[in-house]
Design a protein around this motif. Structure first.
Motif: not given
Length: 158
Positions: A133-141
């Motif tokens: 998800t978008a939030s998961a991508l941001v958290a991973a970054e």
């Protein structure tokens, strides 16, 4: 003669889209706006998105992410409805709808993001193999380990 209005000719959107794929992932690309003002940013996104996909008829965005937004927006002589949602939308996305009810969720890269970070997020969100998800991508970054050439503080100094 009056100077052209910035809204009449918005700057090109910083947009990265997935090629068509099946099954679609949680996001189909990323958008990196220059500010948190939807009235200023949406015309460029809608104009840039339309040639790639279909004409955008409606937009839904999380209320907490954007400073303000109009209920309707005129883009190239047509009206696009804008809804600011309180719930039901990932806080790091914007949702675009076409006239035939197709939907695209784009990761929204925060405007103040560093260029290298934005490039990584946009590449990840537009990768057809992405299933985050978008939030998961941001958290991973955010949890990404800095590259080796970036000095890390010495914990013994203080």
């Amino acid at each position: 003669m009056d100077a052209p209005n910035a809204r009449d000719h918005p700057p090109p959107a910083r947009l990265a889209l997935c090629p068509p794929s099946f099954p679609p992932g949680p996001v189909c690309g990323a958008w990196w706006p220059r500010s948190d003002d939807l009235a200023v940013e949406l015309p460029g996104l809608i104009e840039e998105f339309a040639p790639e996909k279909e004409r955008v008829a409606r937009v839904a965005a999380p209320r907490e992410t954007w400073s303000a937004a109009p209920r309707e927006l005129r883009v190239r002589g047509r009206t696009v409805r804008v809804a600011r949602l309180v719930s039901g939308c990932d806080p790091h996305t914007i949702r675009l709808f076409s006239h035939n009810f197709r939907r695209w969720d784009l990761l929204v890269v925060p405007p103040d993001t560093a260029a290298a970070t934005a490039a990584r997020l946009m590449a990840a969100a537009s990768d057809p193999a992405n299933r985050l998800t978008a939030s998961a991508l941001v958290a991973a970054e955010r949890s990404r380990v800095p590259p080796p050439d970036v000095p890390t503080p010495d914990p013994g100094q203080g």
